[in-house]
Write a protein that holds these residues in place. Structure first.
Motif, short mmCIF file in Angstrom:
data_model
loop_
_atom_site.label_atom_id
_atom_site.label_comp_id
_atom_site.label_asym_id
_atom_site.label_seq_id
_atom_site.Cartn_x
_atom_site.Cartn_y
_atom_site.Cartn_z
N GLY A 34 0.78 -1.31 0.05
CA GLY A 34 -0.08 0.11 0.15
C GLY A 34 0.77 1.16 0.11
N VAL A 35 2.10 1.13 -0.52
CA VAL A 35 3.05 2.24 -0.53
C VAL A 35 2.65 3.37 -1.63
CG1 VAL A 35 5.25 3.30 -0.80
CG2 VAL A 35 4.75 1.18 0.74
N GLY A 36 2.37 4.53 -1.38
CA GLY A 36 1.99 5.58 -2.18
C GLY A 36 3.25 5.83 -3.24
N VAL A 37 3.34 5.45 -4.46
CA VAL A 37 4.38 5.59 -5.35
C VAL A 37 4.22 6.55 -6.42
CG1 VAL A 37 6.11 4.54 -6.86
CG2 VAL A 37 5.31 3.45 -4.71
N TYR A 38 5.06 7.63 -6.40
CA TYR A 38 4.92 8.70 -7.62
C TYR A 38 6.18 8.82 -8.31
CZ TYR A 38 0.44 10.10 -5.21
OH TYR A 38 -0.95 9.90 -4.81
N THR A 39 6.21 8.51 -9.68
CA THR A 39 7.06 8.62 -10.45
C THR A 39 7.79 9.75 -10.99
OG1 THR A 39 5.99 8.15 -12.60
CG2 THR A 39 6.45 6.08 -11.20
N MET A 40 8.71 10.01 -11.73
CA MET A 40 8.85 11.40 -12.19
C MET A 40 8.18 11.81 -13.09
SD MET A 40 11.29 13.38 -10.73
CE MET A 40 11.15 14.55 -12.11
N GLY A 41 7.47 10.63 -14.08
CA GLY A 41 6.43 11.09 -14.85
C GLY A 41 5.23 11.58 -14.23
N ASP A 42 4.75 11.10 -13.07
CA ASP A 42 3.72 11.74 -12.31
C ASP A 42 4.18 13.11 -11.86
OD1 ASP A 42 2.26 9.17 -12.44
OD2 ASP A 42 3.32 8.38 -10.66
N VAL A 43 5.29 13.35 -11.43
CA VAL A 43 5.74 14.59 -11.05
C VAL A 43 5.58 15.76 -12.00
CG1 VAL A 43 7.60 16.11 -9.83
CG2 VAL A 43 7.12 13.69 -8.84
N ASP A 44 6.18 15.35 -13.13
CA ASP A 44 6.28 16.30 -14.37
C ASP A 44 4.87 16.27 -14.79
OD1 ASP A 44 8.90 16.37 -14.51
OD2 ASP A 44 9.21 14.65 -16.09
N ALA A 45 4.08 15.31 -14.87
CA ALA A 45 2.59 15.57 -15.39
C ALA A 45 1.74 16.34 -14.42
CB ALA A 45 2.01 14.06 -15.43
N VAL A 46 1.63 15.97 -13.26
CA VAL A 46 0.88 16.62 -12.02
C VAL A 46 1.55 17.63 -11.47
CG1 VAL A 46 -0.67 16.07 -10.08
CG2 VAL A 46 -0.17 14.24 -11.93
N GLY A 47 2.87 17.80 -11.20
CA GLY A 47 3.10 18.83 -10.48
C GLY A 47 3.52 18.29 -9.10
N VAL A 48 4.65 18.77 -8.40
CA VAL A 48 5.12 18.23 -7.25
C VAL A 48 4.17 18.85 -5.96
CG1 VAL A 48 6.78 20.14 -6.72
CG2 VAL A 48 6.92 17.74 -5.63
N THR A 49 3.82 19.94 -5.95
CA THR A 49 2.83 20.60 -5.04
C THR A 49 1.47 20.04 -4.98
OG1 THR A 49 2.21 22.45 -6.47
CG2 THR A 49 4.34 22.82 -4.60
N GLU A 50 1.02 19.74 -6.09
CA GLU A 50 -0.27 19.10 -6.13
C GLU A 50 -0.42 17.71 -5.65
OE1 GLU A 50 -4.09 18.15 -9.23
OE2 GLU A 50 -2.70 19.67 -9.64
N LEU A 77 2.02 16.66 -3.28
CA LEU A 77 1.98 16.70 -2.07
C LEU A 77 0.92 17.11 -1.25
CD1 LEU A 77 5.63 18.63 -1.98
CD2 LEU A 77 4.76 16.21 -1.07
N GLN A 78 0.11 18.23 -1.76
CA GLN A 78 -1.10 18.53 -1.29
C GLN A 78 -2.21 17.24 -1.12
OE1 GLN A 78 -2.80 22.16 -0.44
NE2 GLN A 78 -3.26 20.42 0.87
N ARG A 79 -2.13 16.43 -1.80
CA ARG A 79 -2.92 15.33 -2.22
C ARG A 79 -2.54 14.20 -0.92
NH1 ARG A 79 -2.68 11.89 -7.46
NH2 ARG A 79 -3.40 14.07 -8.33
N GLU A 80 -1.43 14.05 -0.84
CA GLU A 80 -0.86 12.98 -0.02
C GLU A 80 -0.78 13.56 1.50
OE1 GLU A 80 -0.71 9.87 -0.25
OE2 GLU A 80 -1.38 10.01 -2.48
N ILE A 81 -0.36 14.89 1.71
CA ILE A 81 -0.56 15.41 2.96
C ILE A 81 -1.68 15.42 3.71
CG2 ILE A 81 0.06 17.40 4.46
CD1 ILE A 81 2.53 17.91 2.42
#
Length: 317
Positions: free
Chosen positions: A204-220, A222-226
């Motif tokens: 159940g680990v939440g995994v975000y790839t660099m592709g996810d970071v590029d497509a969605v944005g790091v702050t968005e 982080l907002q979701r997961e925090i």
């Protein structure tokens, strides 16, 4: 003639501008009873690294890199004025790797028990220190972890023991954290094995790839997961493996590679996370000053510290 003119003590002949405060000047030795918003501890362990690493030298190099920056954040017009309590470094035995990891737990347990700071910054060392530091931090509270990293660090311990590739596997196996309370940000292609991606999914680990970071944005992301973690845990711990950065921005990482974050993306992410109330601790790991170029990687790490402090200060946290 008893007085010598034009001389300063060796190592202290640094240019001083009367209107400028350097960030390194915020460091002050901890003494019993002292309390500040921020504290720092060095954890200079790198013997468990899978590859050659001089990360044990990084705590002092990162502290020294604070001299490169002022305490004034011009974009917001804010001055960092809170001192940083410096607890020094955890003692490391030259040959006792397992004992060193135990000492980190014991030493940091004592440090955290002082309640001397609201926010903690830990300077590694390689990523093996995160097992011990998170274990100590989780003694009296439920901890969520946001891990900035190119690697899962979920390797098995049968093939080499508790290395810098195993800290989060060990945290999960020892039930110190729950898989759903671990988020990995910046995982890259060709840096991991399929078995460890599967292990992350199974737990159940939440995994975000660099592709996810590029497509969605790091702050968005982080907002979701925090927001999600804040409903499940008492506090959130950031673990910043500097090899999350592209090799162009972190030449001092033992495991450099292309395709990673640029430094501004990481700094934006740390600033955003620091503004969240439950984020209370951060480690910075995997810098080998002996292979760095002009201390570039340590300078990014020092800036990460300042971003963490800026976010907390702006929000009064």
């Amino acid at each position: 003639m008893n007085e010598l003119r034009h001389l300063k003590p060796a190592g202290k002949a640094i240019f001083h501008d009367r209107h400028t405060t350097k960030a390194k000047e915020l460091l002050e030795d901890w003494e019993p009873g002292k309390e500040r918003a921020f504290a720092v501890v060095g954890v200079p362990l790198s013997k468990p690294s899978i590859s050659h690493s001089g990360a044990s030298f990084a705590p002092d190099t990162i502290r020294a890199a604070l001299q490169s920056y002022t305490t004034y954040a011009g974009e917001s017009g804010m001055e960092l004025t809170d001192g940083i309590l410096d607890f020094g470094d955890i003692y490391m035995n030259p040959t006792d790797v397992i004992g060193n990891q135990d000492r980190i737990v014991e030493g940091l347990s004592d440090v955290f028990a002082t309640d001397a700071a609201k926010n903690w910054m830990l300077l590694g060392g390689d990523h093996s220190i995160s097992y011990a530091s998170i274990k100590a931090f989780a003694e009296k509270q439920t901890v969520g972890v946001i891990q900035f990293d190119a690697h899962h660090d979920l390797r098995n311990t049968a093939d080499g023991g508790p290395t810098n590739g195993t800290p989060f596997r060990r945290l999960l196996e020892d039930e110190i954290i729950d898989g759903e309370h671990l988020v990995q940000m910046g995982i890259r292609d060709f840096m991991n094995a399929a078995a460890y991606a599967d292990y992350a999914m199974e737990h159940g680990v939440g995994v975000y790839t660099m592709g996810d970071v590029d497509a969605v944005g790091v702050t968005e992301l982080l907002q979701r997961e925090i927001n999600r973690l804040a409903e499940k845990v008492d506090v959130i711990y950031l673990s910043i493996d500097m090899d999350v950065l592209d090799q162009a921005y972190a030449p001092g990482c033992p495991a450099i590679g292309p395709g990673g974050m640029d430094s501004k993306t990481l700094l934006d992410g740390v600033l955003f996370a620091a503004k969240q109330e439950k984020v209370r601790a951060m480690d910075v790991v995997e810098i080998d000053p002996t292979i760095d170029f002009r201390n570039m990687t340590s300078r990014v790490a020092a800036y990460v510290m300042l971003q963490f402090m800026k976010g907390k200060t702006e929000k009064g946290l």
